[in-house]
Design a protein around this motif. Structure first.
Motif, PDB file in Angstrom:
ATOM      1  N   MET A   1      18.688   5.522 -22.522  1.00 36.40           N
ATOM      2  CA  MET A   1      17.423   5.840 -22.031  1.00 36.40           C
ATOM      3  C   MET A   1      17.417   5.852 -20.522  1.00 36.40           C
ATOM      4  O   MET A   1      18.207   5.148 -19.914  1.00 36.40           O
ATOM      5  N   THR A   2      16.522   6.607 -20.048  1.00 39.13           N
ATOM      6  CA  THR A   2      16.443   6.716 -18.597  1.00 39.13           C
ATOM      7  C   THR A   2      15.479   5.688 -18.074  1.00 39.13           C
ATOM      8  O   THR A   2      14.488   5.347 -18.732  1.00 39.13           O
ATOM      9  N   PRO A   3      15.805   5.204 -16.913  1.00 41.49           N
ATOM     10  CA  PRO A   3      14.878   4.186 -16.362  1.00 41.49           C
ATOM     11  C   PRO A   3      13.534   4.833 -16.026  1.00 41.49           C
ATOM     12  O   PRO A   3      13.440   5.970 -15.599  1.00 41.49           O
ATOM     13  N   ALA A   4      12.580   4.125 -16.230  1.00 42.98           N
ATOM     14  CA  ALA A   4      11.220   4.611 -15.956  1.00 42.98           C
ATOM     15  C   ALA A   4      10.968   4.592 -14.439  1.00 42.98           C
ATOM     16  O   ALA A   4      11.441   3.708 -13.735  1.00 42.98           O
ATOM     17  N   PRO A   5      10.281   5.580 -13.946  1.00 47.20           N
ATOM     18  CA  PRO A   5       9.988   5.584 -12.503  1.00 47.20           C
ATOM     19  C   PRO A   5       9.130   4.398 -12.124  1.00 47.20           C
ATOM     20  O   PRO A   5       8.379   3.879 -12.928  1.00 47.20           O
ATOM     21  N   ASP A   6       9.284   3.995 -10.857  1.00 52.03           N
ATOM     22  CA  ASP A   6       8.558   2.831 -10.358  1.00 52.03           C
ATOM     23  C   ASP A   6       7.113   3.233 -10.182  1.00 52.03           C
ATOM     24  O   ASP A   6       6.764   4.056  -9.345  1.00 52.03           O
ATOM     25  N   ASN A   7       6.292   2.674 -10.933  1.00 52.84           N
ATOM     26  CA  ASN A   7       4.867   2.979 -10.871  1.00 52.84           C
ATOM     27  C   ASN A   7       4.098   1.892 -10.129  1.00 52.84           C
ATOM     28  O   ASN A   7       2.905   1.741 -10.317  1.00 52.84           O
ATOM     29  N   SER A   8       4.759   1.151  -9.258  1.00 50.56           N
ATOM     30  CA  SER A   8       4.068   0.051  -8.584  1.00 50.56           C
ATOM     31  C   SER A   8       2.999   0.578  -7.636  1.00 50.56           C
ATOM     32  O   SER A   8       1.981  -0.075  -7.426  1.00 50.56           O
ATOM     33  N   ALA A   9       3.203   1.778  -7.020  1.00 52.68           N
ATOM     34  CA  ALA A   9       2.183   2.329  -6.134  1.00 52.68           C
ATOM     35  C   ALA A   9       0.978   2.747  -6.945  1.00 52.68           C
ATOM     36  O   ALA A   9      -0.150   2.626  -6.496  1.00 52.68           O
ATOM     37  N   ALA A  10       1.233   3.226  -8.113  1.00 48.52           N
ATOM     38  CA  ALA A  10       0.122   3.645  -8.953  1.00 48.52           C
ATOM     39  C   ALA A  10      -0.607   2.443  -9.521  1.00 48.52           C
ATOM     40  O   ALA A  10      -1.793   2.518  -9.796  1.00 48.52           O
ATOM     41  N   ASN A  11       0.085   1.339  -9.666  1.00 45.74           N
ATOM     42  CA  ASN A  11      -0.528   0.153 -10.236  1.00 45.74           C
ATOM     43  C   ASN A  11      -1.301  -0.651  -9.198  1.00 45.74           C
ATOM     44  O   ASN A  11      -1.962  -1.607  -9.549  1.00 45.74           O
ATOM     45  N   GLY A  12      -1.194  -0.323  -7.918  1.00 44.24           N
ATOM     46  CA  GLY A  12      -1.915  -1.045  -6.877  1.00 44.24           C
ATOM     47  C   GLY A  12      -1.050  -2.038  -6.154  1.00 44.24           C
ATOM     48  O   GLY A  12      -1.517  -2.727  -5.266  1.00 44.24           O
ATOM     49  N   THR A  13       0.186  -2.184  -6.503  1.00 41.93           N
ATOM     50  CA  THR A  13       1.059  -3.090  -5.762  1.00 41.93           C
ATOM     51  C   THR A  13       1.749  -2.284  -4.659  1.00 41.93           C
ATOM     52  O   THR A  13       2.224  -1.169  -4.878  1.00 41.93           O
ATOM     53  N   PRO A  14       1.792  -2.828  -3.479  1.00 41.26           N
ATOM     54  CA  PRO A  14       2.352  -2.061  -2.356  1.00 41.26           C
ATOM     55  C   PRO A  14       3.856  -1.911  -2.506  1.00 41.26           C
ATOM     56  O   PRO A  14       4.533  -2.763  -3.061  1.00 41.26           O
ATOM     57  N   LEU A  15       4.325  -0.819  -1.957  1.00 40.86           N
ATOM     58  CA  LEU A  15       5.748  -0.577  -1.938  1.00 40.86           C
ATOM     59  C   LEU A  15       6.375  -1.418  -0.832  1.00 40.86           C
ATOM     60  O   LEU A  15       5.711  -1.823   0.117  1.00 40.86           O
ATOM     61  N   ALA A  16       7.631  -1.632  -0.836  1.00 48.45           N
ATOM     62  CA  ALA A  16       8.308  -2.496   0.119  1.00 48.45           C
ATOM     63  C   ALA A  16       8.358  -1.877   1.502  1.00 48.45           C
ATOM     64  O   ALA A  16       8.348  -2.575   2.513  1.00 48.45           O
ATOM     65  N   TRP A  17       8.361  -0.586   1.618  1.00 45.44           N
ATOM     66  CA  TRP A  17       8.496   0.051   2.936  1.00 45.44           C
ATOM     67  C   TRP A  17       7.165   0.276   3.624  1.00 45.44           C
ATOM     68  O   TRP A  17       7.082   0.575   4.810  1.00 45.44           O
ATOM     69  N   VAL A  18       6.053   0.133   2.959  1.00 48.99           N
ATOM     70  CA  VAL A  18       4.728   0.379   3.546  1.00 48.99           C
ATOM     71  C   VAL A  18       4.440  -0.594   4.690  1.00 48.99           C
ATOM     72  O   VAL A  18       3.979  -0.166   5.749  1.00 48.99           O
ATOM     73  N   PRO A  19       4.699  -1.903   4.565  1.00 49.01           N
ATOM     74  CA  PRO A  19       4.430  -2.789   5.714  1.00 49.01           C
ATOM     75  C   PRO A  19       5.286  -2.427   6.917  1.00 49.01           C
ATOM     76  O   PRO A  19       4.831  -2.504   8.075  1.00 49.01           O
ATOM     77  N   TRP A  20       6.512  -1.967   6.640  1.00 46.54           N
ATOM     78  CA  TRP A  20       7.366  -1.555   7.763  1.00 46.54           C
ATOM     79  C   TRP A  20       6.803  -0.296   8.419  1.00 46.54           C
ATOM     80  O   TRP A  20       6.814  -0.144   9.654  1.00 46.54           O
ATOM     81  N   LEU A  21       6.285   0.595   7.613  1.00 45.25           N
ATOM     82  CA  LEU A  21       5.669   1.802   8.148  1.00 45.25           C
ATOM     83  C   LEU A  21       4.438   1.449   8.976  1.00 45.25           C
ATOM     84  O   LEU A  21       4.244   1.980  10.074  1.00 45.25           O
ATOM     85  N   GLN A  22       3.640   0.529   8.507  1.00 44.73           N
ATOM     86  CA  GLN A  22       2.448   0.106   9.256  1.00 44.73           C
ATOM     87  C   GLN A  22       2.842  -0.552  10.575  1.00 44.73           C
ATOM     88  O   GLN A  22       2.239  -0.305  11.613  1.00 44.73           O
ATOM     89  N   ALA A  23       3.868  -1.380  10.534  1.00 44.25           N
ATOM     90  CA  ALA A  23       4.328  -2.047  11.754  1.00 44.25           C
ATOM     91  C   ALA A  23       4.874  -1.015  12.740  1.00 44.25           C
ATOM     92  O   ALA A  23       4.621  -1.093  13.966  1.00 44.25           O
ATOM     93  N   GLY A  24       5.595  -0.014  12.259  1.00 41.14           N
ATOM     94  CA  GLY A  24       6.138   1.036  13.125  1.00 41.14           C
ATOM     95  C   GLY A  24       5.022   1.860  13.770  1.00 41.14           C
ATOM     96  O   GLY A  24       5.058   2.170  14.969  1.00 41.14           O
ATOM     97  N   VAL A  25       4.044   2.233  12.980  1.00 39.96           N
ATOM     98  CA  VAL A  25       2.914   3.018  13.518  1.00 39.96           C
ATOM     99  C   VAL A  25       2.137   2.186  14.530  1.00 39.96           C
ATOM    100  O   VAL A  25       1.736   2.679  15.599  1.00 39.96           O
ATOM    101  N   THR A  26       1.901   0.919  14.234  1.00 35.54           N
ATOM    102  CA  THR A  26       1.190   0.041  15.168  1.00 35.54           C
ATOM    103  C   THR A  26       1.977  -0.093  16.466  1.00 35.54           C
ATOM    104  O   THR A  26       1.402  -0.035  17.565  1.00 35.54           O
ATOM    105  N   ALA A  27       3.303  -0.281  16.368  1.00 37.88           N
ATOM    106  CA  ALA A  27       4.127  -0.399  17.573  1.00 37.88           C
ATOM    107  C   ALA A  27       4.098   0.904  18.365  1.00 37.88           C
ATOM    108  O   ALA A  27       4.003   0.890  19.604  1.00 37.88           O
ATOM    109  N   MET A  28       4.149   2.034  17.679  1.00 43.61           N
ATOM    110  CA  MET A  28       4.101   3.308  18.369  1.00 43.61           C
ATOM    111  C   MET A  28       2.758   3.492  19.078  1.00 43.61           C
ATOM    112  O   MET A  28       2.701   3.924  20.235  1.00 43.61           O
ATOM    113  N   LEU A  29       1.663   3.133  18.414  1.00 51.71           N
ATOM    114  CA  LEU A  29       0.345   3.229  19.052  1.00 51.71           C
ATOM    115  C   LEU A  29       0.247   2.288  20.251  1.00 51.71           C
ATOM    116  O   LEU A  29      -0.333   2.644  21.283  1.00 51.71           O
ATOM    117  N   LEU A  30       0.813   1.104  20.131  1.00 52.59           N
ATOM    118  CA  LEU A  30       0.797   0.155  21.241  1.00 52.59           C
ATOM    119  C   LEU A  30       1.590   0.697  22.427  1.00 52.59           C
ATOM    120  O   LEU A  30       1.140   0.640  23.576  1.00 52.59           O
TER     121      LEU A  30
END
Length: 139
Positions: A1-30
């Motif tokens: 069987m094939t692994p099921a796609p990660d539905n954590s974004a759809a379930n409301g749990t944040p992905l692991a890279w989103v906080p890094w993306l937020q920190a990068g955007v905040t640093a860029m704005l700063l």
């Protein structure tokens, strides 16, 4: 069987890279904010320097105009003083001329009374003699 796609974004749990993306955007704005503040200060300093240069040029131009007007005023005052001196000289010479004319009239009046003796008779004075004719040379 094939692994099921990660539905954590759809379930409301944040992905692991989103906080890094937020920190990068905040640093860029700063960083953008800091760069904009620096550029604004730099432009303000340049504008202030240009305003000081313009003010200096205006002051220099006003000083030149003032110096020119002062020179014109000095020249005018000097000319006026010359005119006043000449006027005083003319007044003095006119007064002296009037005094001399009066003295001359007085002297002529004295000479006329001394030169013309009182007539001895009521007869009119004799007419003057005609001028002498030049002698013609005899050949």
């Amino acid at each position: 069987m094939t692994p099921a796609p990660d539905n954590s974004a759809a379930n409301g749990t944040p992905l692991a890279w989103v906080p890094w993306l937020q920190a990068g955007v905040t640093a860029m704005l700063l960083v953008l904010f800091v760069v904009m503040v620096g550029k604004t200060r730099q432009q303000s300093a340049a504008i202030r320097q240009l305003q000081e240069q313009v003010q200096g040029l205006e002051n220099a131009r006003a000083l030149e105009r003032t110096a020119g007007l002062e020179q014109q005023l000095r020249t005018t005052v000097e000319r006026l003083q010359v005119v006043e001196r000449n006027s005083a000289r003319i007044d003095a010479l006119s007064s002296a001329n009037a005094n001399l004319s009066q003295e001359l009239r007085r002297l002529r009046g004295n000479q006329a009374t001394e030169a013309a003796p009182a007539p001895l008779s009521d007869e009119p004075p004799l007419a003057p003699l005609p001028p002498l004719k030049p002698a013609t040379p005899a050949n």
